[in-house]
Design a protein around this motif. Sequence first.
Motif, PDB file in Angstrom:
ATOM      1  N   THR A  78       0.839  -1.200   0.000  1.00 51.12           N
ATOM      2  CA  THR A  78       0.000   0.000   0.000  1.00 51.12           C
ATOM      3  C   THR A  78       0.869   1.243   0.000  1.00 51.12           C
ATOM      4  OG1 THR A  78      -1.775  -1.192   1.121  1.00 51.12           O
ATOM      5  CG2 THR A  78      -1.832   1.216   1.244  1.00 51.12           C
ATOM      6  N   PHE A  79       2.001   1.214   0.687  1.00 50.78           N
ATOM      7  CA  PHE A  79       2.902   2.364   0.680  1.00 50.78           C
ATOM      8  C   PHE A  79       3.390   2.660  -0.733  1.00 50.78           C
ATOM      9  CE2 PHE A  79       7.066   4.375   0.895  1.00 50.78           C
ATOM     10  CZ  PHE A  79       6.773   5.486   1.676  1.00 50.78           C
ATOM     11  N   GLN A  80       3.802   1.633  -1.460  1.00 49.65           N
ATOM     12  CA  GLN A  80       4.262   1.836  -2.839  1.00 49.65           C
ATOM     13  C   GLN A  80       3.130   2.357  -3.725  1.00 49.65           C
ATOM     14  OE1 GLN A  80       5.801  -1.993  -3.973  1.00 49.65           O
ATOM     15  NE2 GLN A  80       7.803  -1.631  -3.025  1.00 49.65           N
ATOM     16  N   ALA A  81       1.941   1.836  -3.554  1.00 47.82           N
ATOM     17  CA  ALA A  81       0.795   2.314  -4.335  1.00 47.82           C
ATOM     18  C   ALA A  81       0.478   3.770  -3.982  1.00 47.82           C
ATOM     19  CB  ALA A  81      -0.421   1.424  -4.097  1.00 47.82           C
ATOM     20  N   SER A  82       0.634   4.102  -2.721  1.00 44.76           N
ATOM     21  CA  SER A  82       0.401   5.488  -2.288  1.00 44.76           C
ATOM     22  C   SER A  82       1.446   6.426  -2.880  1.00 44.76           C
ATOM     23  CB  SER A  82       0.401   5.570  -0.763  1.00 44.76           C
ATOM     24  OG  SER A  82      -0.683   4.826  -0.249  1.00 44.76           O
ATOM     25  N   GLN A  83       2.683   5.990  -2.897  1.00 44.86           N
ATOM     26  CA  GLN A  83       3.734   6.791  -3.541  1.00 44.86           C
ATOM     27  C   GLN A  83       3.414   6.973  -5.023  1.00 44.86           C
ATOM     28  OE1 GLN A  83       5.527   8.619  -1.654  1.00 44.86           O
ATOM     29  NE2 GLN A  83       7.571   7.769  -1.682  1.00 44.86           N
ATOM     30  N   ALA A  84       2.924   5.923  -5.654  1.00 40.99           N
ATOM     31  CA  ALA A  84       2.554   6.007  -7.069  1.00 40.99           C
ATOM     32  C   ALA A  84       1.408   7.005  -7.267  1.00 40.99           C
ATOM     33  CB  ALA A  84       2.171   4.629  -7.602  1.00 40.99           C
ATOM     34  N   ALA A  85       0.433   6.984  -6.372  1.00 39.56           N
ATOM     35  CA  ALA A  85      -0.694   7.925  -6.476  1.00 39.56           C
ATOM     36  C   ALA A  85      -0.203   9.365  -6.342  1.00 39.56           C
ATOM     37  CB  ALA A  85      -1.740   7.609  -5.407  1.00 39.56           C
ATOM     38  N   LEU A  86       0.726   9.597  -5.450  1.00 37.63           N
ATOM     39  CA  LEU A  86       1.282  10.944  -5.310  1.00 37.63           C
ATOM     40  C   LEU A  86       2.089  11.328  -6.542  1.00 37.63           C
ATOM     41  CD1 LEU A  86       2.230  10.918  -1.538  1.00 37.63           C
ATOM     42  CD2 LEU A  86       0.500  12.344  -2.640  1.00 37.63           C
ATOM     43  N   SER A  87       2.820  10.384  -7.081  1.00 40.47           N
ATOM     44  CA  SER A  87       3.588  10.632  -8.303  1.00 40.47           C
ATOM     45  C   SER A  87       2.657  10.997  -9.456  1.00 40.47           C
ATOM     46  CB  SER A  87       4.413   9.389  -8.646  1.00 40.47           C
ATOM     47  OG  SER A  87       5.071   9.549  -9.872  1.00 40.47           O
ATOM     48  N   LEU A  88       1.562  10.284  -9.574  1.00 44.55           N
ATOM     49  CA  LEU A  88       0.561  10.586 -10.595  1.00 44.55           C
ATOM     50  C   LEU A  88       0.009  11.999 -10.398  1.00 44.55           C
ATOM     51  CD1 LEU A  88      -1.380   9.701 -12.911  1.00 44.55           C
ATOM     52  CD2 LEU A  88      -2.901   8.869 -11.102  1.00 44.55           C
ATOM     53  N   SER A  89      -0.250  12.354  -9.166  1.00 42.78           N
ATOM     54  CA  SER A  89      -0.783  13.686  -8.858  1.00 42.78           C
ATOM     55  C   SER A  89       0.199  14.783  -9.257  1.00 42.78           C
ATOM     56  CB  SER A  89      -1.097  13.797  -7.359  1.00 42.78           C
ATOM     57  OG  SER A  89      -2.029  12.825  -6.969  1.00 42.78           O
ATOM     58  N   ILE A  90       1.465  14.566  -8.947  1.00 42.56           N
ATOM     59  CA  ILE A  90       2.503  15.537  -9.303  1.00 42.56           C
ATOM     60  C   ILE A  90       2.584  15.676 -10.821  1.00 42.56           C
ATOM     61  CG2 ILE A  90       4.998  15.979  -9.285  1.00 42.56           C
ATOM     62  CD1 ILE A  90       4.985  14.483  -6.495  1.00 42.56           C
ATOM     63  N   SER A  91       2.588  14.552 -11.489  1.00 43.07           N
ATOM     64  CA  SER A  91       2.666  14.552 -12.947  1.00 43.07           C
ATOM     65  C   SER A  91       1.493  15.306 -13.557  1.00 43.07           C
ATOM     66  CB  SER A  91       2.708  13.110 -13.460  1.00 43.07           C
ATOM     67  OG  SER A  91       2.691  13.077 -14.854  1.00 43.07           O
ATOM     68  N   TYR A  92       0.296  15.026 -13.067  1.00 44.60           N
ATOM     69  CA  TYR A  92      -0.874  15.703 -13.622  1.00 44.60           C
ATOM     70  C   TYR A  92      -0.825  17.205 -13.362  1.00 44.60           C
ATOM     71  CZ  TYR A  92      -5.404  17.226 -15.006  1.00 44.60           C
ATOM     72  OH  TYR A  92      -6.405  17.918 -15.646  1.00 44.60           O
ATOM     73  N   ALA A  93      -0.452  17.617 -12.169  1.00 43.48           N
ATOM     74  CA  ALA A  93      -0.437  19.046 -11.817  1.00 43.48           C
ATOM     75  C   ALA A  93       0.479  19.846 -12.739  1.00 43.48           C
ATOM     76  CB  ALA A  93      -0.030  19.231 -10.361  1.00 43.48           C
ATOM     77  N   GLY A  94       1.513  19.219 -13.252  1.00 42.26           N
ATOM     78  CA  GLY A  94       2.409  19.910 -14.171  1.00 42.26           C
ATOM     79  C   GLY A  94       1.745  20.240 -15.496  1.00 42.26           C
ATOM     80  N   ASN A 104       1.013  29.776 -11.379  1.00 37.71           N
ATOM     81  CA  ASN A 104       1.613  29.799 -10.036  1.00 37.71           C
ATOM     82  C   ASN A 104       0.863  28.893  -9.068  1.00 37.71           C
ATOM     83  OD1 ASN A 104       3.624  31.575 -10.821  1.00 37.71           O
ATOM     84  ND2 ASN A 104       2.473  33.385 -10.194  1.00 37.71           N
ATOM     85  N   ALA A 105      -0.460  28.885  -9.174  1.00 41.46           N
ATOM     86  CA  ALA A 105      -1.261  28.031  -8.290  1.00 41.46           C
ATOM     87  C   ALA A 105      -0.935  26.553  -8.535  1.00 41.46           C
ATOM     88  CB  ALA A 105      -2.747  28.295  -8.498  1.00 41.46           C
ATOM     89  N   PHE A 106      -0.808  26.179  -9.797  1.00 40.68           N
ATOM     90  CA  PHE A 106      -0.483  24.782 -10.087  1.00 40.68           C
ATOM     91  C   PHE A 106       0.955  24.438  -9.710  1.00 40.68           C
ATOM     92  CE2 PHE A 106      -4.444  24.666 -12.483  1.00 40.68           C
ATOM     93  CZ  PHE A 106      -4.935  23.447 -12.054  1.00 40.68           C
ATOM     94  N   MET A 107       1.845  25.381  -9.808  1.00 35.93           N
ATOM     95  CA  MET A 107       3.223  25.126  -9.360  1.00 35.93           C
ATOM     96  C   MET A 107       3.258  24.970  -7.833  1.00 35.93           C
ATOM     97  SD  MET A 107       4.726  24.653 -12.102  1.00 35.93           S
ATOM     98  CE  MET A 107       6.310  24.306 -11.378  1.00 35.93           C
ATOM     99  N   THR A 108       2.397  25.690  -7.142  1.00 35.34           N
ATOM    100  CA  THR A 108       2.271  25.525  -5.689  1.00 35.34           C
ATOM    101  C   THR A 108       1.745  24.129  -5.370  1.00 35.34           C
ATOM    102  OG1 THR A 108       1.919  27.891  -5.369  1.00 35.34           O
ATOM    103  CG2 THR A 108       1.137  26.432  -3.609  1.00 35.34           C
ATOM    104  N   ILE A 109       0.792  23.658  -6.162  1.00 36.59           N
ATOM    105  CA  ILE A 109       0.276  22.291  -5.982  1.00 36.59           C
ATOM    106  C   ILE A 109       1.399  21.281  -6.182  1.00 36.59           C
ATOM    107  CG2 ILE A 109      -1.245  20.538  -6.988  1.00 36.59           C
ATOM    108  CD1 ILE A 109      -3.287  22.821  -7.510  1.00 36.59           C
ATOM    109  N   VAL A 110       2.184  21.453  -7.236  1.00 41.07           N
ATOM    110  CA  VAL A 110       3.312  20.543  -7.491  1.00 41.07           C
ATOM    111  C   VAL A 110       4.242  20.512  -6.285  1.00 41.07           C
ATOM    112  CG1 VAL A 110       5.389  20.173  -8.889  1.00 41.07           C
ATOM    113  CG2 VAL A 110       3.217  20.694 -10.008  1.00 41.07           C
TER     114      VAL A 110
END
Length: 174
Positions: free
Chosen positions: A58-74, A99-105
């Motif tokens: 679950t930790f690895q899947a959670s890291q993947a979900a965060l990685s996906l979020s970072i990728s999308y925000a860009g 700027n708002a999306f860079m803050t999200i990243v």
Amino acid sequence: MASSPNCFVIVIFAVLLQILFVSASTKSIDAICQKVTDKAFCVKTLSAYPPAVSATTTFQASQAALSLSISYAGKPAAFAAKAAKENPNLKKQFAGCQNAFMTIVASLRSASGELKESPDTANYDVMVCRDSTTMVKSLVGKNADMASKTIVNMTLMMEKILAIAVGAIEAVGG
């Protein structure tokens, strides 16, 4: 002929490993998506993201979900930057969106780094991203041009992906 039983054992072993591997990733994705309101979107999104599918914990899947979020925000950040250059009348608003999306990243990267040691802090970092999505909607939400509408739609998607990020952190213990 002596090799035939050995091949059979190897094939059976390979199939069992695949079943166990898929089972582990499915359980991890389910653990995250149980924490999300739109479970179907969560499962569909994470099941289509290879790092989440290949996660064995679950930790690895959670890291993947965060990685996906970072990728999308860009993506909306880049789109807003381009829109700012192409629309001089709305340059200030689009620059604010960028700027708002860079803050999200930045917040999502921070959350990813804190996930193991401080899930509560990671959860806070992701929750703060909602302030940025609200800002984007207030900057361009009332505009009728296509670029503004696109950014608003990207923002709505970002909110759904942020919900997955929160679910991921909660699944780890945040």
